[in-house]
Scaffold this motif. Structure first.
Motif, PDB file in Angstrom:
ATOM      1  N   VAL A   1       0.812  -1.203  -0.026  1.00  0.00           N
ATOM      2  CA  VAL A   1       0.329  -0.322   0.393  1.00  0.00           C
ATOM      3  C   VAL A   1       1.096   1.023  -0.276  1.00  0.00           C
ATOM      4  CG1 VAL A   1      -2.338   1.100   0.612  1.00  0.00           C
ATOM      5  CG2 VAL A   1      -1.412  -1.691   0.993  1.00  0.00           C
ATOM      6  N   PHE A   2       0.932   2.472  -1.198  1.00  0.00           N
ATOM      7  CA  PHE A   2       1.259   3.440  -1.006  1.00  0.00           C
ATOM      8  C   PHE A   2       0.593   4.523  -0.819  1.00  0.00           C
ATOM      9  CE2 PHE A   2       3.331   0.479  -3.766  1.00  0.00           C
ATOM     10  CZ  PHE A   2       4.711   0.846  -3.189  1.00  0.00           C
ATOM     11  N   LYS A   3       0.863   5.224   0.368  1.00  0.00           N
ATOM     12  CA  LYS A   3       0.053   6.836   0.296  1.00  0.00           C
ATOM     13  C   LYS A   3       0.790   7.925  -1.140  1.00  0.00           C
ATOM     14  CE  LYS A   3      -1.405   6.195   4.974  1.00  0.00           C
ATOM     15  NZ  LYS A   3      -1.624   7.484   6.208  1.00  0.00           N
ATOM     16  N   VAL A   4      -0.224   8.417  -2.156  1.00  0.00           N
ATOM     17  CA  VAL A   4       0.340   8.936  -3.232  1.00  0.00           C
ATOM     18  C   VAL A   4      -0.148  10.732  -3.222  1.00  0.00           C
ATOM     19  CG1 VAL A   4      -0.234   8.602  -5.616  1.00  0.00           C
ATOM     20  CG2 VAL A   4       0.168   6.950  -4.524  1.00  0.00           C
TER      21      VAL A   4
ATOM     22  N   GLY B   1     -11.898   2.684  17.853  1.00  0.00           N
ATOM     23  CA  GLY B   1     -10.556   3.384  17.146  1.00  0.00           C
ATOM     24  C   GLY B   1     -10.670   5.227  16.263  1.00  0.00           C
ATOM     25  N   LYS B   2     -10.289   5.047  16.220  1.00  0.00           N
ATOM     26  CA  LYS B   2      -9.445   6.419  15.625  1.00  0.00           C
ATOM     27  C   LYS B   2      -8.872   6.575  13.985  1.00  0.00           C
ATOM     28  CE  LYS B   2     -10.927   9.324  19.634  1.00  0.00           C
ATOM     29  NZ  LYS B   2     -10.482  10.672  20.490  1.00  0.00           N
ATOM     30  N   PHE B   3      -9.304   7.303  13.578  1.00  0.00           N
ATOM     31  CA  PHE B   3      -8.162   7.532  12.330  1.00  0.00           C
ATOM     32  C   PHE B   3      -8.711   8.748  11.430  1.00  0.00           C
ATOM     33  CE2 PHE B   3     -10.142   3.060  12.908  1.00  0.00           C
ATOM     34  CZ  PHE B   3      -8.970   2.073  12.200  1.00  0.00           C
ATOM     35  N   LYS B   4      -7.035   9.193  10.827  1.00  0.00           N
ATOM     36  CA  LYS B   4      -7.642  10.125  10.595  1.00  0.00           C
ATOM     37  C   LYS B   4      -7.787  10.006   8.805  1.00  0.00           C
ATOM     38  CE  LYS B   4      -6.728  13.178  13.643  1.00  0.00           C
ATOM     39  NZ  LYS B   4      -7.814  14.554  13.498  1.00  0.00           N
ATOM     40  N   LEU B   5      -8.371  11.325   8.208  1.00  0.00           N
ATOM     41  CA  LEU B   5      -8.749  11.449   6.567  1.00  0.00           C
ATOM     42  C   LEU B   5      -7.464  10.586   5.864  1.00  0.00           C
ATOM     43  CD1 LEU B   5     -10.621  11.490   3.894  1.00  0.00           C
ATOM     44  CD2 LEU B   5      -9.228  14.147   4.026  1.00  0.00           C
ATOM     45  N   GLY B   6      -7.697   9.662   5.230  1.00  0.00           N
ATOM     46  CA  GLY B   6      -6.470   8.827   4.492  1.00  0.00           C
ATOM     47  C   GLY B   6      -5.760   7.601   5.286  1.00  0.00           C
ATOM     48  N   ASP B   7      -5.849   7.766   6.134  1.00  0.00           N
ATOM     49  CA  ASP B   7      -5.188   6.680   7.519  1.00  0.00           C
ATOM     50  C   ASP B   7      -5.633   5.094   6.792  1.00  0.00           C
ATOM     51  OD1 ASP B   7      -4.157   7.874   9.305  1.00  0.00           O
ATOM     52  OD2 ASP B   7      -5.288   7.799  10.752  1.00  0.00           O
ATOM     53  N   ILE B   8      -4.939   4.139   6.629  1.00  0.00           N
ATOM     54  CA  ILE B   8      -5.174   2.623   6.640  1.00  0.00           C
ATOM     55  C   ILE B   8      -5.210   1.552   7.908  1.00  0.00           C
ATOM     56  CG2 ILE B   8      -3.934   2.791   3.795  1.00  0.00           C
ATOM     57  CD1 ILE B   8      -2.163   1.731   4.925  1.00  0.00           C
TER      58      ILE B   8
ATOM     59  N   HIS C   1     -19.322 -11.262   9.879  1.00  0.00           N
ATOM     60  CA  HIS C   1     -18.103 -11.965   9.775  1.00  0.00           C
ATOM     61  C   HIS C   1     -17.064 -11.648   9.179  1.00  0.00           C
ATOM     62  CE1 HIS C   1     -16.501 -15.819  11.762  1.00  0.00           C
ATOM     63  NE2 HIS C   1     -15.683 -15.934  10.374  1.00  0.00           N
ATOM     64  N   HIS C   2     -15.954 -11.386   9.302  1.00  0.00           N
ATOM     65  CA  HIS C   2     -14.582 -11.001   8.259  1.00  0.00           C
ATOM     66  C   HIS C   2     -13.982 -12.774   8.163  1.00  0.00           C
ATOM     67  CE1 HIS C   2     -15.486  -7.243   7.502  1.00  0.00           C
ATOM     68  NE2 HIS C   2     -15.434  -7.068   9.195  1.00  0.00           N
ATOM     69  N   ASP C   3     -14.377 -13.828   7.319  1.00  0.00           N
ATOM     70  CA  ASP C   3     -13.723 -14.938   6.961  1.00  0.00           C
ATOM     71  C   ASP C   3     -12.238 -14.503   6.766  1.00  0.00           C
ATOM     72  OD1 ASP C   3     -15.210 -16.704   7.154  1.00  0.00           O
ATOM     73  OD2 ASP C   3     -16.219 -16.234   5.536  1.00  0.00           O
ATOM     74  N   GLY C   4     -11.729 -13.380   6.107  1.00  0.00           N
ATOM     75  CA  GLY C   4     -10.029 -13.487   5.662  1.00  0.00           C
ATOM     76  C   GLY C   4     -10.294 -12.188   6.103  1.00  0.00           C
ATOM     77  N   PRO C   5      -8.951 -11.290   6.089  1.00  0.00           N
ATOM     78  CA  PRO C   5      -8.191  -9.953   6.653  1.00  0.00           C
ATOM     79  C   PRO C   5      -8.253  -9.334   5.395  1.00  0.00           C
ATOM     80  CG  PRO C   5      -7.224 -11.046   5.486  1.00  0.00           C
ATOM     81  CD  PRO C   5      -7.797 -12.169   5.539  1.00  0.00           C
ATOM     82  N   HIS C   6      -9.099  -8.120   5.467  1.00  0.00           N
ATOM     83  CA  HIS C   6      -8.664  -6.829   4.572  1.00  0.00           C
ATOM     84  C   HIS C   6      -8.578  -5.455   5.660  1.00  0.00           C
ATOM     85  CE1 HIS C   6     -12.352  -6.318   8.836  1.00  0.00           C
ATOM     86  NE2 HIS C   6     -12.323  -4.819   7.993  1.00  0.00           N
ATOM     87  N   LEU C   7      -8.330  -4.529   4.661  1.00  0.00           N
ATOM     88  CA  LEU C   7      -8.131  -3.999   4.938  1.00  0.00           C
ATOM     89  C   LEU C   7      -8.862  -2.600   4.567  1.00  0.00           C
ATOM     90  CD1 LEU C   7      -4.551  -2.013   4.321  1.00  0.00           C
ATOM     91  CD2 LEU C   7      -5.651  -1.357   2.076  1.00  0.00           C
ATOM     92  N   LEU C   8      -8.546  -1.484   5.821  1.00  0.00           N
ATOM     93  CA  LEU C   8     -10.090  -0.431   5.809  1.00  0.00           C
ATOM     94  C   LEU C   8      -8.800   0.733   5.527  1.00  0.00           C
ATOM     95  CD1 LEU C   8     -12.587   0.425   8.875  1.00  0.00           C
ATOM     96  CD2 LEU C   8     -10.832   2.112   7.810  1.00  0.00           C
TER      97      LEU C   8
END
Length: 229
Positions: free
Chosen positions: A41-44, A196-203, A169-176
């Protein structure tokens, strides 16, 4: 004299034709944020009125646009493609090509680029997703499947303050990928609440094998994309 003038005028063209192609990891606008067996994963971020170097995508990938954008996608050997992208717009792109991205806007062009590292193997496998399209609504929110490609399902979730994504249910992994600032709580079966706290563009890379609900505990609408494996 005429010969010298001709060579002078030809020089920029020759320089452009011999521009060095770099790997995506060496392209200065692409910042590696996460790498594992599934994704890279790249932040561009491309500055206003600037462009990337010519760089190669060796894998299929998904990109998530952060903010409205106006760019020129200049794939090697093809005419430039003028693109106007909206905030949160998400696309799948087949890999194995080199290109330059030019930002025509007065604001930075930002996106999250998610390379699918097992694309070649996954292309040959039948999809295991029971649902490959459709939209699910619930009080104060909705979840929409955007597409299924290379065995990966990509969805967008919108939640008003206080809204809850019903138990799933999540069987497998996932990216947010956060499309807004997020303040959410995950209530996992058999475990306590996980804020959980995330900023815009966080993964965030999340493991599979659990069932949970997800609540927007913030004061603003929450919006995010998930890439499920």
């Amino acid at each position: 004299m005429k010969r010298l003038l001709f060579l002078f005028l030809l020089l920029p063209f020759l320089v452009a034709q011999t521009a060095t192609e770099v790997e995506i990891t060496a392209e200065p606008s692409h910042h590696l944020a996460l790498e594992n067996e599934f994704v890279r994963v790249f932040k561009v971020e491309v500055a206003p009125q600037a462009s990337t170097l010519m760089h190669r995508h060796r894998h299929d990938y998904v990109f998530v646009t952060l903010g409205d954008a106006h760019v020129s996608n200049e794939v090697e050997g093809k005419p430039p493609a003028d693109l106007k992208l909206t905030d949160g717009e998400t696309h799948f792109v087949p890999g194995n090509f080199a290109h330059v991205a030019k930002n025509f806007s007065d604001l930075p062009f930002r996106n999250v680029t998610i390379e699918l590292m097992q694309d070649e193997k996954l292309r040959q496998m039948p999809s295991h997703w029971p649902e490959e399209n459709g939209e699910r609504t619930f009080p104060g929110g909705r979840s929409k499947i955007l597409f299924v490609k290379d065995g990966v399902r990509v969805s967008e979730v919108n939640l008003e303050p206080g809204a809850v994504v019903p138990s799933h249910h999540h069987d497998g992994p996932h990216l947010l990928v956060a499309l807004t600032d997020l303040e959410i709580r995950s209530d996992v079966e058999g475990m306590g609440p996980m804020p959980g706290k995330f900023k815009l563009g966080d993964i965030k890379w999340l493991p599979g094998g659990y069932t949970h609900t997800l609540t927007n505990v913030g004061k603003s609408p929450a919006r995010f994309v998930t890439v499920e494996f």
